[in-house]
Design an enzyme around this catalytic site. Structure first.
Site, PDB file in Angstrom:
ATOM      1  N   ASP A   1       0.826  -1.208   0.000  1.00 60.45           N
ATOM      2  CA  ASP A   1       0.000   0.000   0.000  1.00 60.45           C
ATOM      3  C   ASP A   1       0.866   1.266   0.000  1.00 60.45           C
ATOM      4  O   ASP A   1       0.615   2.197  -0.768  1.00 60.45           O
ATOM      5  CB  ASP A   1      -0.925  -0.015   1.218  1.00 60.45           C
ATOM      6  CG  ASP A   1      -1.886   1.160   1.221  1.00 60.45           C
ATOM      7  OD1 ASP A   1      -2.938   1.062   0.558  1.00 60.45           O
ATOM      8  OD2 ASP A   1      -1.590   2.178   1.870  1.00 60.45           O
TER       9      ASP A   1
ATOM     10  N   THR B   1      -4.959   2.210  -1.166  1.00 63.66           N
ATOM     11  CA  THR B   1      -4.696   1.493  -2.420  1.00 63.66           C
ATOM     12  C   THR B   1      -5.023   0.008  -2.282  1.00 63.66           C
ATOM     13  O   THR B   1      -5.560  -0.599  -3.199  1.00 63.66           O
ATOM     14  CB  THR B   1      -3.237   1.663  -2.879  1.00 63.66           C
ATOM     15  OG1 THR B   1      -2.350   0.981  -1.997  1.00 63.66           O
ATOM     16  CG2 THR B   1      -2.842   3.123  -2.929  1.00 63.66           C
ATOM     17  N   ASP B   2      -4.718  -0.587  -1.141  1.00 61.71           N
ATOM     18  CA  ASP B   2      -5.076  -1.984  -0.903  1.00 61.71           C
ATOM     19  C   ASP B   2      -6.577  -2.201  -1.032  1.00 61.71           C
ATOM     20  O   ASP B   2      -7.042  -3.109  -1.731  1.00 61.71           O
ATOM     21  CB  ASP B   2      -4.641  -2.407   0.502  1.00 61.71           C
ATOM     22  CG  ASP B   2      -3.261  -3.036   0.526  1.00 61.71           C
ATOM     23  OD1 ASP B   2      -2.865  -3.645  -0.475  1.00 61.71           O
ATOM     24  OD2 ASP B   2      -2.582  -2.919   1.558  1.00 61.71           O
ATOM     25  N   LEU B   3      -7.348  -1.382  -0.325  1.00 61.83           N
ATOM     26  CA  LEU B   3      -8.793  -1.567  -0.302  1.00 61.83           C
ATOM     27  C   LEU B   3      -9.438  -1.164  -1.621  1.00 61.83           C
ATOM     28  O   LEU B   3     -10.383  -1.803  -2.079  1.00 61.83           O
ATOM     29  CB  LEU B   3      -9.402  -0.787   0.854  1.00 61.83           C
ATOM     30  CG  LEU B   3      -9.444  -1.491   2.209  1.00 61.83           C
ATOM     31  CD1 LEU B   3     -10.334  -2.716   2.181  1.00 61.83           C
ATOM     32  CD2 LEU B   3      -8.076  -1.883   2.708  1.00 61.83           C
TER      33      LEU B   3
ATOM     34  N   GLY C   1      -9.035  -4.051  -3.856  1.00 57.31           N
ATOM     35  CA  GLY C   1      -9.958  -5.126  -3.530  1.00 57.31           C
ATOM     36  C   GLY C   1     -11.368  -4.859  -4.004  1.00 57.31           C
ATOM     37  O   GLY C   1     -12.061  -5.756  -4.500  1.00 57.31           O
TER      38      GLY C   1
END
Length: 402
Positions: A144, A172-174, A177
């Site tokens: 992230d 950025t991770d979420l 997803g």
């Protein structure tokens, strides 16, 4: 929207989703499927996925609990012949496989999308990664923080006279997803029409570019002006005022005025009607040009009142505003609790703990479905491998010892 009358979407209850994923990106995609009623089987290494290792004792880390509700766990060594064969047996039965290994990692293990789709032509292989499977950055390690840096997100966070600052949330991770869930759902819809599965991929880096719309637009809307990349709590293009976080007697309050009605409401709520006649603030362009003076005048008044007092005054004038809440306040937010976003589970190791609810409200079927706690490593080994592969309990448990 009224509270739902049944817990999940019935069409999702027939979906088998294999989650070969770790940390935040892939598991959040899997969580969205799990909340809708799909059977999500988390295939983990024998020691568990990497996020579990963040715990300092025998308990599970809270971040793992929050992203892995309503899932089942099977532990397999994919580098062993038996583990690989069991995994491929699950692939044969699956509708979706979620993975966020580094690009090419599964291919090097002989488990790339081409192999999986050859075995199960109706499978949706959903791959999440930092930079995607092609392009100059494809081979770079990505987390992230690094994707925030590479995407320009960090450059736009912070104040003009200070260093760049990452965003607090793992944005950025979420974001990756969420988009990966959307890509998988689009492929499932296409499969209903064509009968064919396919490989879809989402780059976390790709998803951040549209989020910079306001900041990037300043470059194009005002090509002859030089704007700071970091504008603190002000508008990214410095084109709206008041638009800031202002001091209160007990914290901070966000106020935004995006129309003349809002601007007049701010002045009335704060007893600053004289500013309506001030030539410096006559229209939105002048207010933006003189935002230092405007923010100072507003902040001098807001500092004398509590957040609640200011909120009541501004809301009475229909001015968009909100207190800057501390995390302890968010943890007990009555709105999130009533909407079912903050849920609680009785975890076998950690006791009663909060976890993430379902943000997708599909009336009248989905919203506050029952929540089961995140599984222990291989907790559902016998159940899952017996159901889908016909293994005995002894055979299933033997795979955890290989």
């Amino acid at each position: 929207m009224n509270q739902p009358t049944s817990p999940t979407l019935s069409s999702f209850q027939d979906l088998l989703v294999i989650e070969l994923a770790h940390i935040y990106n892939g598991p959040y995609c899997g969580l969205m499927f799990a909340h809708l009623g799909a059977e999500v089987v988390k295939v983990e290494p024998l020691t568990g996925e990497r996020l579990r290792a963040r715990s300092r004792d025998d308990s599970d880390p809270q971040e793992f609990i929050m992203l892995n509700s309503n899932k089942k766990s099977v532990a397999l060594n994919l580098k062993s012949a038996a583990g690989r064969e069991a995994f491929l047996g699950l692939v044969d039965e699956a509708d979706v496989l979620i993975e966020n290994y580094s690009p090419g990692a599964l291919g090097r293990m002989g488990l790339g999308p081409d192999v999986l789709l050859e075995r199960n032509p109706r499978l949706i292989v959903a791959s999440g990664s930092g930079y995607g499977s092609f392009g100059p950055y494809a081979g770079l390690p990505a987390m992230d923080l690094t994707v925030q840096a590479m995407s320009g997100t960090i450059a736009t966070s912070g104040f003009a006279d200070g260093p760049p600052v990452k965003t607090g949330p793992a944005v950025t991770d979420l974001s990756g997803g969420i988009h990966l869930f959307g890509a998988a759902m689009a492929a499932l819809f296409d499969r209903e029409r064509t009968g064919r599965g396919r490989h879809v991929e989402v780059s976390m880096h790709d998803t951040m570019y549209p989020m910079l719309t306001s900041a990037l637009s300043a470059l194009y809307n005002y090509p002859d002006q030089v704007f700071p990349e970091r504008t603190g709590n002000r508008h990214s293009a410095l084109s709206i005022a008041p638009y800031n976080v202002y001091p209160a007697a007990d914290g901070w309050l966000a106020i935004i005025s995006s129309s003349e009605e809002h601007w007049a409401g701010v002045c009335r709520a704060l007893g600053l009607e004289e500013l309506l006649e001030d030539a410096r603030f006559r229209d939105r362009h002048l207010r933006a040009d003189n935002m230092d003076a405007l923010d100072a005048a507003i902040g001098e008044v807001t500092a004398m009142f509590t957040r609640d007092e200011l909120t009541k005054r501004l809301e009475a004038e229909r001015v968009p505003c909100a207190p800057v809440k501390h995390l302890r306040e968010v943890d007990n937010d009555p709105h999130l609790i009533e909407r079912g976003m903050i849920r609680h589970v009785d975890h076998p190791k950690n006791g009663r703990v909060p976890t993430v609810g379902n943000p997708l409200r599909v009336s009248p079927d989905v919203g506050t479905a029952p929540i089961t706690p995140s599984p222990s490593v291989g907790q559902h080994q016998t159940e899952v491998l017996g159901k889908f592969l016909g293994m005995s309990a002894e055979e299933a448990e033997e795979l955890r010892k290989s």
